[in-house]
Motif scaffolding. Structure first.
Motif, PDB file in Angstrom:
ATOM      1  N   UNK A 113       0.773  -1.237  -0.003  1.00 17.88           N
ATOM      2  CA  UNK A 113       0.028   0.003   0.081  1.00 17.88           C
ATOM      3  C   UNK A 113       0.721   1.208   0.096  1.00 17.88           C
ATOM      4  N   UNK A 114       0.352   2.239  -0.075  1.00 13.74           N
ATOM      5  CA  UNK A 114       0.942   3.775  -0.278  1.00 13.74           C
ATOM      6  C   UNK A 114       0.482   4.610   0.812  1.00 13.74           C
ATOM      7  N   UNK A 115       1.230   5.389   1.555  1.00 14.06           N
ATOM      8  CA  UNK A 115       1.075   6.187   2.429  1.00 14.06           C
ATOM      9  C   UNK A 115       1.527   7.642   1.735  1.00 14.06           C
ATOM     10  N   UNK A 129       4.992  10.078  12.702  1.00  9.04           N
ATOM     11  CA  UNK A 129       4.696   8.815  13.234  1.00  9.04           C
ATOM     12  C   UNK A 129       3.910   7.799  12.307  1.00  9.04           C
ATOM     13  N   UNK A 130       2.938   8.491  11.504  1.00  3.59           N
ATOM     14  CA  UNK A 130       2.545   7.563  10.437  1.00  3.59           C
ATOM     15  C   UNK A 130       3.518   7.015   9.514  1.00  3.59           C
ATOM     16  N   UNK A 131       4.388   7.903   8.986  1.00  4.91           N
ATOM     17  CA  UNK A 131       5.685   7.397   7.920  1.00  4.91           C
ATOM     18  C   UNK A 131       6.241   5.897   8.667  1.00  4.91           C
ATOM     19  N   UNK A 132       6.487   6.339  10.200  1.00  3.56           N
ATOM     20  CA  UNK A 132       7.294   5.209  10.661  1.00  3.56           C
ATOM     21  C   UNK A 132       6.446   3.971  10.741  1.00  3.56           C
ATOM     22  N   UNK A 133       5.020   4.077  11.054  1.00  7.34           N
ATOM     23  CA  UNK A 133       4.159   2.999  10.701  1.00  7.34           C
ATOM     24  C   UNK A 133       3.934   2.462   9.593  1.00  7.34           C
ATOM     25  N   UNK A 134       3.944   3.165   8.550  1.00  3.21           N
ATOM     26  CA  UNK A 134       3.743   2.675   7.254  1.00  3.21           C
ATOM     27  C   UNK A 134       5.400   1.925   6.750  1.00  3.21           C
ATOM     28  N   UNK A 135       6.163   2.323   7.315  1.00  2.00           N
ATOM     29  CA  UNK A 135       7.596   1.513   7.202  1.00  2.00           C
ATOM     30  C   UNK A 135       7.619   0.037   7.714  1.00  2.00           C
ATOM     31  N   UNK A 140       4.662   1.835   0.975  1.00  2.00           N
ATOM     32  CA  UNK A 140       5.607   2.915   0.315  1.00  2.00           C
ATOM     33  C   UNK A 140       5.308   4.187   0.894  1.00  2.00           C
ATOM     34  N   UNK A 141       5.944   5.043   0.736  1.00  2.00           N
ATOM     35  CA  UNK A 141       5.527   6.335   1.349  1.00  2.00           C
ATOM     36  C   UNK A 141       5.827   7.657   0.228  1.00  2.00           C
ATOM     37  N   UNK A 142       4.985   8.223   0.033  1.00  2.71           N
ATOM     38  CA  UNK A 142       4.932   9.601  -0.675  1.00  2.71           C
ATOM     39  C   UNK A 142       4.967  10.533   0.029  1.00  2.71           C
ATOM     40  N   UNK A 143       5.769  11.217   0.127  1.00  2.00           N
ATOM     41  CA  UNK A 143       5.740  12.615   1.313  1.00  2.00           C
ATOM     42  C   UNK A 143       5.529  13.844   0.407  1.00  2.00           C
ATOM     43  N   UNK A 144       4.818  14.679   0.714  1.00  4.68           N
ATOM     44  CA  UNK A 144       4.279  15.924   0.129  1.00  4.68           C
ATOM     45  C   UNK A 144       4.782  17.275   1.063  1.00  4.68           C
ATOM     46  N   UNK A 145       5.599  17.822   1.138  1.00  8.30           N
ATOM     47  CA  UNK A 145       6.369  18.510   1.954  1.00  8.30           C
ATOM     48  C   UNK A 145       6.774  19.990   1.110  1.00  8.30           C
ATOM     49  N   UNK A 146       7.567  20.991   1.966  1.00  7.47           N
ATOM     50  CA  UNK A 146       7.930  22.094   1.555  1.00  7.47           C
ATOM     51  C   UNK A 146       9.128  22.493   2.608  1.00  7.47           C
ATOM     52  N   UNK A 147       9.466  23.719   2.478  1.00  6.84           N
ATOM     53  CA  UNK A 147      10.765  24.113   3.603  1.00  6.84           C
ATOM     54  C   UNK A 147      11.645  23.323   3.838  1.00  6.84           C
ATOM     55  N   UNK A 148      12.237  22.709   2.576  1.00  9.90           N
ATOM     56  CA  UNK A 148      13.462  21.816   2.719  1.00  9.90           C
ATOM     57  C   UNK A 148      13.253  20.347   3.053  1.00  9.90           C
ATOM     58  N   UNK A 149      11.752  20.212   3.536  1.00 11.45           N
ATOM     59  CA  UNK A 149      11.279  18.873   3.626  1.00 11.45           C
ATOM     60  C   UNK A 149      11.429  18.321   5.281  1.00 11.45           C
ATOM     61  N   UNK A 155      14.162  11.302   7.040  1.00  8.31           N
ATOM     62  CA  UNK A 155      13.549   9.906   7.442  1.00  8.31           C
ATOM     63  C   UNK A 155      13.031   8.838   6.354  1.00  8.31           C
ATOM     64  N   UNK A 156      12.895   9.373   5.041  1.00  6.82           N
ATOM     65  CA  UNK A 156      12.431   8.624   4.197  1.00  6.82           C
ATOM     66  C   UNK A 156      13.534   7.531   3.723  1.00  6.82           C
ATOM     67  N   UNK A 157      12.866   6.441   3.245  1.00  6.51           N
ATOM     68  CA  UNK A 157      13.658   5.297   2.617  1.00  6.51           C
ATOM     69  C   UNK A 157      14.000   5.743   1.232  1.00  6.51           C
ATOM     70  N   UNK A 158      15.079   4.976   0.811  1.00  5.92           N
ATOM     71  CA  UNK A 158      15.562   5.092  -0.735  1.00  5.92           C
ATOM     72  C   UNK A 158      14.168   4.681  -1.530  1.00  5.92           C
ATOM     73  N   UNK A 159      13.565   3.931  -1.368  1.00  4.64           N
ATOM     74  CA  UNK A 159      12.272   3.543  -1.888  1.00  4.64           C
ATOM     75  C   UNK A 159      10.761   4.427  -1.913  1.00  4.64           C
ATOM     76  N   UNK A 160      11.028   5.426  -1.045  1.00  7.20           N
ATOM     77  CA  UNK A 160      10.026   6.393  -0.911  1.00  7.20           C
ATOM     78  C   UNK A 160      10.285   7.664  -1.942  1.00  7.20           C
ATOM     79  N   UNK A 161       9.255   8.278  -2.041  1.00  3.82           N
ATOM     80  CA  UNK A 161       9.157   9.461  -3.197  1.00  3.82           C
ATOM     81  C   UNK A 161       8.987  10.641  -2.224  1.00  3.82           C
ATOM     82  N   UNK A 162       9.806  11.773  -2.433  1.00  2.00           N
ATOM     83  CA  UNK A 162       9.865  12.871  -1.794  1.00  2.00           C
ATOM     84  C   UNK A 162       9.468  14.117  -2.543  1.00  2.00           C
ATOM     85  N   UNK A 163       8.306  14.426  -2.580  1.00  2.90           N
ATOM     86  CA  UNK A 163       7.747  15.805  -3.209  1.00  2.90           C
ATOM     87  C   UNK A 163       8.003  16.957  -2.386  1.00  2.90           C
ATOM     88  N   UNK A 164       8.997  17.624  -2.559  1.00  5.46           N
ATOM     89  CA  UNK A 164       9.144  18.791  -1.819  1.00  5.46           C
ATOM     90  C   UNK A 164       9.105  20.268  -2.487  1.00  5.46           C
TER      91      UNK A 164
END
Length: 197
Positions: A113-115, A129-135, A140-149, A155-164
Motif C-alpha cells: 500500500x502507499x501512504x 509517526x504515520x510514516x514510521x508505521x507505514x515503514x 511505500x511512502x509518498x511525502x508531500x512537503x515544503x521548506x526543505x522537507x 527519514x524517508x527510505x530510498x524506495x519512498x518518494x519525496x515531493x518537496x
C-alpha cells in the motif's frame, strides 16, 4: 494599501512558485504516479494524512480517487485518515494526538500500500509517526512537503518518494501541493486508462 495590487502580487507569486517548482518536482511526481498506480493495480490502496489544510488536501485526494478526477473510470481504493472524528478523538484522548494517523496505518495498511503523507513543514509529529508505521507495515511512502522537507525528508527510505516544494511560504507550498495532487490524479488516470497524450 492598494488591494488590487496586493491581490495581483499574490497571483504572480503563486504562478512563479509553481513554475519554479516544475523542474524540481516533475520527475518525482511521475515516480509517485507510477508507484501509486502499481499499488492500485495490485489491489493495494492509498492512505492519506495531514493536518489542517493538509488534512483537507488528504480528503480532496482520496475523494478524487474514490469517485473520479476528470475521466470516467472505476473507483480506486483511497482513504483519508483525517475524516473519522470518533477514531481521531478516541486515539487522541486515550493515547496521544501523535498517534492519530499511525494507529490507523497499523490497522489498515498492508505491504505494498502507499501512504501519502502531507506536511508543509515536513515536521508534523503525527505525520512522522504515520510514516514510521507505514515503514513497519512495508508500505511505500509518498511525502508531500515544503521548506526543505524537515524531519520527514530525513527519514524517508530510498524506495519512498519525496515531493518537496522549493518554497518557504506556507500558502505557496499549499498551492503547489494542490496542483501536485491534481497531477497525481491525472497521471494515475492516464496510466490506468492507457491515455497517450
Amino acid at each position: 494599501m492598494d488591494l488590487i495590487d496586493r491581490i495581483s502580487r499574490q497571483f504572480e507569486d503563486s504562478a512563479q512558485t509553481k513554475l519554479a517548482a516544475v523542474e524540481w518536482m516533475a520527475a518525482p511526481i511521475a515516480q509517485a504516479v507510477e508507484m501509486m498506480t502499481a499499488s492500485l493495480m495490485n489491489n493495494g490502496k492509498i492512505l492519506a494524512c495531514g493536518n489542517g489544510g493538509s488534512a483537507a488536501d488528504a480528503q480532496h485526494f482520496a475523494a478524487e480517487l474514490l469517485n473520479r478526477f476528470e475521466m470516467e473510470r472505476p473507483p480506486l481504493a483511497a482513504v483519508a485518515l483525517t475524516t473519522d472524528t470518533s477514531t481521531l478523538t478516541s486515539i487522541a484522548n486515550d493515547y496521544d494526538f501523535v498517534q492519530v494517523f499511525s494507529k490507523q496505518v497499523r490497522a489498515l495498511g498492508q505491504p505494498g500500500d502507499v501512504l501519502l503523507a502531507i506536511s508543509t513543514s515536513g515536521n508534523s509529529p503525527n505525520v512522522i509517526d504515520a510514516i514510521q508505521a507505514a515503514h513497519e507495515r512495508e508500505m511505500h511512502v509518498v511525502a508531500l512537503t515544503g521548506k526543505g522537507g524537515g524531519r520527514i525528508g530525513e527519514m524517508l527510505s530510498p524506495t519512498d518518494v519525496h515531493l518537496c516544494v522549493p518554497a518557504d511560504r506556507t500558502a505557496r507550498i499549499q498551492e503547489v501541493h494542490l496542483l501536485t495532487l491534481h497531477c497525481l490524479c491525472d497521471g494515475i488516470d492516464c496510466l490506468l486508462l492507457g491515455v497517450e497524450e
